[in-house]
Design a protein around this motif. Structure first.
Motif, PDB file in Angstrom:
ATOM      1  N   MET A 104      -5.588  -6.702   6.831  1.00 36.63           N
ATOM      2  CA  MET A 104      -5.276  -7.806   5.933  1.00 36.63           C
ATOM      3  C   MET A 104      -3.968  -8.483   6.324  1.00 36.63           C
ATOM      4  SD  MET A 104      -7.702  -8.166   3.732  1.00 36.63           S
ATOM      5  CE  MET A 104      -8.796  -7.822   5.101  1.00 36.63           C
ATOM      6  N   TYR A 105      -3.921  -9.802   6.137  1.00 38.21           N
ATOM      7  CA  TYR A 105      -2.707 -10.566   6.433  1.00 38.21           C
ATOM      8  C   TYR A 105      -1.646 -10.315   5.366  1.00 38.21           C
ATOM      9  CZ  TYR A 105       0.281 -14.550   7.547  1.00 38.21           C
ATOM     10  OH  TYR A 105       1.359 -15.334   7.880  1.00 38.21           O
ATOM     11  N   PHE A 106      -2.051 -10.325   4.104  1.00 38.54           N
ATOM     12  CA  PHE A 106      -1.124 -10.061   3.007  1.00 38.54           C
ATOM     13  C   PHE A 106      -1.238  -8.587   2.629  1.00 38.54           C
ATOM     14  CE2 PHE A 106      -2.230 -14.589   2.502  1.00 38.54           C
ATOM     15  CZ  PHE A 106      -0.953 -15.133   2.584  1.00 38.54           C
ATOM     16  N   LYS A 107      -0.132  -7.882   2.702  1.00 39.20           N
ATOM     17  CA  LYS A 107      -0.119  -6.450   2.427  1.00 39.20           C
ATOM     18  C   LYS A 107       0.192  -6.193   0.957  1.00 39.20           C
ATOM     19  CE  LYS A 107      -0.594  -5.407   6.837  1.00 39.20           C
ATOM     20  NZ  LYS A 107      -0.594  -6.777   7.408  1.00 39.20           N
ATOM     21  N   ALA A 108      -0.261  -5.041   0.477  1.00 35.57           N
ATOM     22  CA  ALA A 108       0.023  -4.631  -0.893  1.00 35.57           C
ATOM     23  C   ALA A 108       1.491  -4.270  -0.994  1.00 35.57           C
ATOM     24  CB  ALA A 108      -0.861  -3.451  -1.291  1.00 35.57           C
ATOM     25  N   GLY A 109       2.210  -4.885  -1.944  1.00 35.23           N
ATOM     26  CA  GLY A 109       3.633  -4.616  -2.102  1.00 35.23           C
ATOM     27  C   GLY A 109       3.878  -3.418  -2.987  1.00 35.23           C
ATOM     28  N   SER A 110       5.145  -3.030  -3.065  1.00 35.51           N
ATOM     29  CA  SER A 110       5.526  -1.906  -3.923  1.00 35.51           C
ATOM     30  C   SER A 110       5.596  -2.383  -5.373  1.00 35.51           C
ATOM     31  CB  SER A 110       6.896  -1.356  -3.490  1.00 35.51           C
ATOM     32  OG  SER A 110       7.901  -2.337  -3.661  1.00 35.51           O
ATOM     33  N   THR A 111       5.772  -1.451  -6.257  1.00 39.18           N
ATOM     34  CA  THR A 111       5.822  -1.792  -7.684  1.00 39.18           C
ATOM     35  C   THR A 111       7.072  -2.581  -8.031  1.00 39.18           C
ATOM     36  OG1 THR A 111       6.856   0.358  -8.101  1.00 39.18           O
ATOM     37  CG2 THR A 111       4.462   0.213  -8.315  1.00 39.18           C
ATOM     38  N   HIS A 112       8.098  -2.510  -7.160  1.00 41.45           N
ATOM     39  CA  HIS A 112       9.336  -3.225  -7.449  1.00 41.45           C
ATOM     40  C   HIS A 112       9.293  -4.662  -6.963  1.00 41.45           C
ATOM     41  CE1 HIS A 112      11.068   0.630  -8.589  1.00 41.45           C
ATOM     42  NE2 HIS A 112      10.645   1.130  -7.428  1.00 41.45           N
ATOM     43  N   GLU A 113       8.346  -4.988  -6.115  1.00 44.09           N
ATOM     44  CA  GLU A 113       8.272  -6.339  -5.576  1.00 44.09           C
ATOM     45  C   GLU A 113       7.496  -7.247  -6.515  1.00 44.09           C
ATOM     46  OE1 GLU A 113       6.574  -6.195  -1.736  1.00 44.09           O
ATOM     47  OE2 GLU A 113       8.184  -5.001  -0.855  1.00 44.09           O
ATOM     48  N   PRO A 114       7.935  -8.503  -6.646  1.00 42.38           N
ATOM     49  CA  PRO A 114       7.183  -9.425  -7.518  1.00 42.38           C
ATOM     50  C   PRO A 114       5.816  -9.722  -6.940  1.00 42.38           C
ATOM     51  CG  PRO A 114       8.873 -10.590  -6.260  1.00 42.38           C
ATOM     52  CD  PRO A 114       9.092  -9.124  -6.003  1.00 42.38           C
ATOM     53  N   SER A 115       4.861  -9.878  -7.840  1.00 39.96           N
ATOM     54  CA  SER A 115       3.483 -10.116  -7.420  1.00 39.96           C
ATOM     55  C   SER A 115       3.107 -11.592  -7.501  1.00 39.96           C
ATOM     56  CB  SER A 115       2.522  -9.312  -8.301  1.00 39.96           C
ATOM     57  OG  SER A 115       2.699  -9.668  -9.665  1.00 39.96           O
ATOM     58  N   SER A 116       4.106 -12.470  -7.695  1.00 40.14           N
ATOM     59  CA  SER A 116       3.800 -13.890  -7.796  1.00 40.14           C
ATOM     60  C   SER A 116       3.405 -14.445  -6.437  1.00 40.14           C
ATOM     61  CB  SER A 116       5.011 -14.652  -8.343  1.00 40.14           C
ATOM     62  OG  SER A 116       6.118 -14.502  -7.461  1.00 40.14           O
ATOM     63  N   ILE A 117       2.810 -15.627  -6.460  1.00 31.85           N
ATOM     64  CA  ILE A 117       2.351 -16.273  -5.233  1.00 31.85           C
ATOM     65  C   ILE A 117       3.556 -16.777  -4.456  1.00 31.85           C
ATOM     66  CG2 ILE A 117       0.955 -18.163  -4.323  1.00 31.85           C
ATOM     67  CD1 ILE A 117      -0.725 -17.972  -6.862  1.00 31.85           C
ATOM     68  N   PRO A 118       3.648 -16.503  -3.156  1.00 28.87           N
ATOM     69  CA  PRO A 118       4.791 -16.986  -2.368  1.00 28.87           C
ATOM     70  C   PRO A 118       4.901 -18.508  -2.400  1.00 28.87           C
ATOM     71  CG  PRO A 118       3.532 -15.327  -1.153  1.00 28.87           C
ATOM     72  CD  PRO A 118       2.737 -15.663  -2.370  1.00 28.87           C
ATOM     73  N   GLU A 119       6.133 -19.004  -2.259  1.00 29.30           N
ATOM     74  CA  GLU A 119       6.397 -20.433  -2.348  1.00 29.30           C
ATOM     75  C   GLU A 119       5.705 -21.212  -1.230  1.00 29.30           C
ATOM     76  OE1 GLU A 119       7.905 -22.284  -4.554  1.00 29.30           O
ATOM     77  OE2 GLU A 119       8.403 -20.633  -5.904  1.00 29.30           O
ATOM     78  N   TYR A 120       5.567 -20.597  -0.048  1.00 26.66           N
ATOM     79  CA  TYR A 120       5.043 -21.336   1.095  1.00 26.66           C
ATOM     80  C   TYR A 120       3.529 -21.515   1.057  1.00 26.66           C
ATOM     81  CZ  TYR A 120       4.081 -16.592   2.795  1.00 26.66           C
ATOM     82  OH  TYR A 120       3.657 -15.297   2.921  1.00 26.66           O
TER      83      TYR A 120
END
Length: 770
Positions: free
Chosen positions: A710-726
């Motif tokens: 996958m291009y987008f990896k699953a983040g940790s629980t501390h990382e925001p899950s919002s859509i990146p600005e770009y």
């Protein structure tokens, strides 16, 4: 006399003393603006102090740099950064502001002071000094450069160079020959660094008998064999060296018959259904006196290859489908609507203009005809011959779509690439002429491959979980047609590649060694263009193939989705197939257009009981069952079911871009979810196979392995899950600086474009005022 005592100075400076030793104050080095060149690439002309236009009507945010023309690309080099950096994916062969010369459709120069503009052709003179250069590109981009601060003569020379090198007079002048000669062959004829183009591919190129044999065995076509009568292209220059024919047809018989077929193109086997039915493509028979005899002989041989000795039906594509000129005209209209016309009109008029282009109508016509062939193979258990004048254009589209609908193997990434290689490249589709790489004959240009990719996208749009690849992959594949490095889209047939590469090697004194011809890299070697990280954009997170795995009761098992797992909400009986008109052979008669008025105002006097045809019953039964994405797929064909492929047609249009919106938002979340599932499955495997002394936590210092597809990896629980600005609806492409349309409404150019049959004319517009 009094002695005056000098006063002590009271001024105190808080500034550091001026450094007089220049050697102790190193100046920052000034970086030169130089293009990155590929092997065999040379700089032809360049001009400095050029401004690349970012906004359409304002110079705010424009970039300053150097404009360079090489024998491969138009390159703009700058140290400035885009005001809104949205570009994420980098091509290894091209820079962010580079345009391949093969992608340049028109070169237009403008002089503001004299109010003149001119469309430049090869070896033309330019009587005025240009103040602006506009490049109209085949991938729908419009790129503008201003020469306000540049030297007028240098600006003129670089414009003439771009026009000249973007319109080569001979195939051997395409950059791929220089690139391959320098990249892969040394002075003694050995492969440089042991590079073998395409040698590491895990897919067949169908240039050897063994690969055809494997395809015969994969499809169970036991009554078909590999024939080598065209080895060395002695029989037909447009056919591959190895073809598959019925076992009952001897080589001697084929040699006797081939002179009666157009361009000596004997019937070609495409695919075999599990029930024994075969899909065959064939050129027309040029001799009318031999028509009946040859038809009987060919059909008899195909019938013998069927276990039940079923009939053979023929589909005349030239009669049932639009021709290449109609397709080209529709594509030009779509390009005009999406690129030239501003988005200031109402949505209703824009949609009606799109409908009047007839592009989606032609997409529907090819999907509809392919669905009919699917019915004949699957429902009637008969073999089908696709007949076309030369069997090199329409048959490529239909044969590929039929196999895509029937065989799930071709919905995987490797399978789809092998399908294109087999039905387009090796079968002799005229990519050189249809792409108009040499800009010689506009009448032979036609976007058949883009039409095919649009048809594929329509099916993906309706069955997104049935395909391993994404629409980004289809878009990048289309863009690769304009990179003249790969053999896939550079020639009309394999024989042309062999002949031209041998002549080029002799003229450049390139020792070939044991090679028969220069080996160009195929486009399927994606490492030539993208990093493994960027190639992950090709992978569909929703796809589940036959060999997928899942976790059940803590155990990782092989998993195949059952029919219950699929939702049928996207499905429905295609109304376009309910009223199919069948001829004597149960063959589909395509209607030109669907009229809305008869459906709104029916003639009740003519209503009577309609008898359901076998075709209607077949599709009704198929629709009534839950979808099996590893089985047959039939697209819905109502006009409301077909959509405009936004990522391909509108990706460069800033007005059509949706910030943090569009299908990429769903792709972003699904990719993260699929990556998380893969990580959990990997951990479960480790726990199941690990001993107490070697648990996954026993070596915390070991670097984590990253094998996610996958291009987008699953983040940790501390990382925001919002859509990146770009992220935007045009991701991974950026409209910034790639669609600079001047306001041309009411000008002579606007009137000319509105009535033009092609995108822009090659006529000189020097006397036209803006």
């Amino acid at each position: 006399m009094f002695s005056v005592k000098p006063l002590k100075p009271t001024f105190k400076s808080y500034l550091l003393p001026v450094q007089t030793d220049l050697k102790k104050t190193p100046q920052p080095p000034i970086k030169k603006l130089e293009a990155k060149l590929l092997p065999g690439e040379i700089v032809v002309n360049e001009v400095s102090f050029v401004r690349k236009c970012i906004g359409a009507d304002s110079s705010h945010g424009d970039l300053w740099g150097k404009l360079i023309c090489t024998n491969f690309k138009v390159s703009f080099i700058t140290h400035d950064a885009l005001p809104k950096q949205r570009f994420q994916v980098a091509n290894r062969l091209l820079g962010e502001h580079d345009v391949p010369l093969a992608c340049v459709e028109q070169v237009v120069t403008v002089n503001d002071a004299k109010g003149k503009q001119k469309v430049l052709c090869s070896n033309q003179k330019l009587k005025f000094n240009p103040t602006e250069l506009i490049l109209y590109c085949k991938d729908f981009r419009i790129i503008r450069f201003r020469f306000d601060e540049a030297g007028p003569q240098s600006a003129k020379k670089v414009c003439l160079a771009i026009a000249h090198y973007s319109q080569p007079a001979d195939p051997q002048l395409l950059f791929g020959f220089e690139y391959v000669g320098k990249q892969y062959y040394g002075s003694l004829g050995e492969r440089v660094n042991g590079v073998d183009p395409g040698g590491g591919l895990q897919m067949p190129l169908f240039d050897r008998p063994s690969e055809w044999d494997r395809e015969i065995k994969r499809t169970g076509a036991s009554e078909w064999r590999v024939c080598s009568i065209n080895e060395g292209y002695v029989v037909s220059p447009s056919l591959p060296e190895y073809v598959v024919v019925p076992v009952s047809l001897a080589d001697q018989d084929l040699k006797q018959y081939l002179c009666f077929f157009t361009a000596h193109r004997i019937p070609l086997w495409c695919w075999n259904h599990p029930n024994g039915s075969a899909l065959v493509r064939m050129a027309s028979i040029s001799d009318p006196l031999q028509q009946r005899k040859l038809d009987q002989r060919i059909c008899s041989a195909i019938t013998k290859s069927h276990p039940q000795r079923s009939d053979v039906l023929k589909s005349d594509l030239d009669k049932n489908l639009p021709n290449i000129q109609d397709i080209q005209a529709a594509f030009v209209k779509v390009r005009h609507i999406c690129v030239i016309e501003p988005f200031e009109e109402s949505e209703e008029k824009w949609l009606s203009s799109m409908e009047s282009s007839r592009w989606l109508e032609y997409v529907r016509a090819f999907l509809k005809h392919s669905a009919e062939v699917v019915y004949l193979l699957e429902g009637k258990h008969v073999s089908v011959i696709l007949q076309e004048e030369e069997d090199r254009d329409l048959s490529c589209v239909v044969s590929s779509l039929v196999q895509l609908m029937l065989d799930p193997h071709f919905r995987s990434l490797t399978g789809f690439q092998s399908l294109v290689q087999k039905e387009w490249v090796m079968a002799g589709h005229r990519f050189l002429h249809r792409c108009n790489h040499l800009k010689k004959n506009d009448k032979e240009e036609s976007p058949l491959f883009q039409l095919f990719l649009d048809c594929v996208w329509q099916i993906i749009n309706q069955y997104p979980a049935a395909f391993e690849f994404t629409e980004t992959y289809l878009t990048v594949l289309s863009d690769s047609m304009w990179i003249p490095v790969f053999s896939t889209f550079l020639f009309n047939c394999p024989q042309q590649r062999t002949e031209n590469s041998m002549d080029f090697a002799k003229s450049k004194c390139i020792p070939m060694g044991e090679e028969k011809a220069l080996r160009f890299p195929p486009v399927w070697d994606w490492s030539q263009q993208f990093t493994p990280k960027d190639q992950a954009l090709f992978n569909n997170p929703m796809y589940v193939g036959k060999g997928a795995t899942c976790v059940q009761n803590g155990t990782v098992k092989s998993f195949r989705r059952t029919k219950k797992n699929y939702s049928s909400t996207l499905r429905g009986m295609p109304s376009s197939l309910r009223n199919i008109l069948m001829d004597g052979h149960d063959s589909l008669t395509l209607t030109r257009r669907n009229s809305l008025v008869p459906r709104l105002k029916p003639d009740f006097s003519q209503i009577r009981e309609v008898v359901e045809s076998p075709t209607e019953r077949f599709f009704r039964d198929w629709v009534s069952r839950p979808a099996d994405l590893q089985g047959m797929l039939i697209p819905q064909l109502l006009p409301s079911h077909l959509a405009l492929w936004r990522l391909y047609f509108l990706r460069w249009v800033p007005e059509a871009s949706i910030p943090k919106g569009g299908p990429v938002t769903a792709y972003h979340k699904l990719s993260q979810l699929a990556d998380e599932v893969e990580k959990l499955q990997s951990q479960l495997r480790q726990y199941k196979g690990a001993t107490p002394a070697s648990t996954p936590t026993s070596n915390p210092s070991a670097p984590p392995s990253d094998h996610s597809r996958m291009y987008f990896k699953a983040g940790s629980t501390h990382e925001p899950s919002s859509i990146p600005e770009y992220l935007s609806s045009s991701f991974p492409f950026s409209p910034v600086g790639n669609m600079c349309r001047r306001s041309i409404l009411g000008t002579p150019l606007s009137k000319f474009l509105n009535g033009a049959k092609t995108w822009l004319s090659t006529e000189t517009l020097a006397n036209e005022a803006l």
